[in-house]
Design a protein around this motif. Structure first.
Motif, PDB file in Angstrom:
ATOM      1  N   GLY A   3       2.846   9.940  -6.222  1.00  0.00           N
ATOM      2  CA  GLY A   3       1.926   8.812  -6.393  1.00  0.00           C
ATOM      3  C   GLY A   3       1.133   8.993  -7.688  1.00  0.00           C
ATOM      4  O   GLY A   3       0.700  10.098  -8.003  1.00  0.00           O
TER       5      GLY A   3
ATOM      6  N   GLN B  73       4.397   8.623  -0.607  1.00  0.00           N
ATOM      7  CA  GLN B  73       4.832   8.731  -2.002  1.00  0.00           C
ATOM      8  C   GLN B  73       4.890  10.213  -2.360  1.00  0.00           C
ATOM      9  O   GLN B  73       3.947  10.968  -2.080  1.00  0.00           O
ATOM     10  CB  GLN B  73       3.845   8.052  -2.937  1.00  0.00           C
TER      11      GLN B  73
ATOM     12  N   GLY C 159      -3.850   1.984  -3.660  1.00  0.00           N
ATOM     13  CA  GLY C 159      -3.816   3.034  -2.652  1.00  0.00           C
ATOM     14  C   GLY C 159      -5.100   2.974  -1.847  1.00  0.00           C
ATOM     15  O   GLY C 159      -6.188   3.014  -2.418  1.00  0.00           O
TER      16      GLY C 159
ATOM     17  N   ASN D  79       4.686   1.994  -7.717  1.00  0.00           N
ATOM     18  CA  ASN D  79       4.566   1.363  -9.042  1.00  0.00           C
ATOM     19  C   ASN D  79       5.856   1.551  -9.837  1.00  0.00           C
ATOM     20  O   ASN D  79       6.372   0.626 -10.441  1.00  0.00           O
ATOM     21  CB  ASN D  79       3.410   1.992  -9.836  1.00  0.00           C
TER      22      ASN D  79
ATOM     23  N   LEU E  70      -4.231   0.951  -9.756  1.00  0.00           N
ATOM     24  CA  LEU E  70      -3.615   1.284 -11.040  1.00  0.00           C
ATOM     25  C   LEU E  70      -2.739   0.110 -11.461  1.00  0.00           C
ATOM     26  O   LEU E  70      -1.708  -0.144 -10.853  1.00  0.00           O
ATOM     27  CB  LEU E  70      -2.761   2.549 -10.898  1.00  0.00           C
TER      28      LEU E  70
END
Ligand code: BTN
Length: 320
Positions: free
Chosen positions: A115, A112, A206, A92, A188
């Motif tokens: 994350g 990640q 995810g 993101n 998200l």
């Protein structure tokens, strides 16, 4: 440049041979130049088979790689780029900062290191197990539409999971996918906006795909497609299915600007509709009954004897 055009032609002939001569003619260059460009593509990580007299064939790989993610993006005829990173802090964050000049971009990471989950939580994203990715989009929409996009993505991921492993999951309004109450996928959505119009929307998704176990901390609440089905699932295939399901839904949503066209699915797939729930609003936990998800993506709940539309906040089913 020629390399990209060559790649386009090879992708059009997905998994089929194209003669060197045909490629040279179509691109108006010599066969020697084709051969050089093929080698350059191989150096970029594309797997290309050469066989005389058949020509060249682009092989579609089965796992997430730089090349396979670029191919998915290109074949979508929607994303301007598909980027695969072995490791990044957060896809993101990357989509928001590193590729923000593109109109539509797909960013996928194997791992990640930071994350992000909702409400400032951490999202565990170890290497080689889950599907961690973000979509950068620039829809011509009012800012309030961003949260509805989360639900569009949830419906697409629900379908992609059915297609990848025949598993029927539930959507926990507005942004999780659960199986028997345990989380498989979280979404998200973040955005930057001008006064009342969206600028960039980043949908980060995810999915717990092939994890064989979870840390004690999340074992109670999380599960993976592997733990449920006993089968290793291709993250690339899941991503490919998701993209194919998401794009038409996204386009329809941008046109209609409401969720009426998927309302029925959102309601029947919901894990909370028709349930007694706890509603957490501004830190306060209240008992309510979830009634319906409306065309604006709001959850209608019966709270203190009144029907109220909730558009954010946390919901959990009571008496489980
Ligand atoms: C949640 O359930 O709290 C949302 C989790 C979202 C996780 C994904 S993984 C890919 C993308 N990058 C991030 O940093 N977060 C999202």
């Amino acid at each position: 440049m020629m390399k990209n055009e060559l790649l386009n032609i090879l992708m059009e002939h997905n998994n089929n041979f194209v003669k060197g001569e045909t490629l040279a003619q179509e691109l108006g260059v010599s066969r020697q130049s084709i051969w050089k460009a093929i080698n350059a593509l191989k150096n970029d990580g594309y797997q290309i088979e050469s066989e005389r007299p058949l020509g060249y064939k682009l092989l579609t790989e089965a796992e997430l790689t730089k090349a396979s993610v670029a191919i998915i993006a290109r074949l979508s005829r929607f994303f301007e780029a598909g980027i695969f990173l072995e490791e990044v802090d957060s896809t993101n964050r990357y989509a928001k900062q590193e590729v923000k000049d593109l109109n539509a971009c797909l960013v996928v990471a194997d791992k990640q290191s930071a994350g992000r989950g909702r409400l400032g939580r951490t999202w565990h994203s170890p290497a080689g197990t889950g599907l961690w990715f973000s979509l950068l989009l620039k829809p011509d929409l009012p800012s309030y539409a961003a949260s509805m996009l989360t639900q569009v993505a949830a419906v697409a991921m629900h379908t992609a999971i059915v297609e990848s492993c025949a598993l029927n999951t539930q959507i926990k309004w507005p942004n999780d996918i659960l199986y028997q109450g345990k989380k498989i996928c979280g979404i998200l959505t973040e955005m930057t906006s001008e006064i009342d119009a969206l600028e960039n929307v980043i949908i980060g998704i995810g999915v717990n795909v092939n994890q064989q176990k979870f840390t004690a901390e999340i074992d109670e609440i999380a599960t993976s497609l592997y733990l449920i089905t006993g089968q290793k699932i291709s993250r690339l295939q899941l991503l490919d299915n998701f993209i194919a399901d998401f794009i038409p839904l996204y386009k329809q949503f941008v046109k209609e600007q409401n969720l009426a066209f998927i309302s029925e699915r959102l309601n029947t797939l919901s894990s909370v509709v028709n349930k007694d729930v706890w509603l957490i609003v501004k830190g306060e936990k209240k008992p309510a009954k979830a009634m319906e998800i409306n065309a604006k993506g709001e959850l209608l709940v019966e709270l203190d004897g009144q029907i109220t539309a909730v558009y954010s906040g946390e919901v959990s089913v009571r008496n489980r």
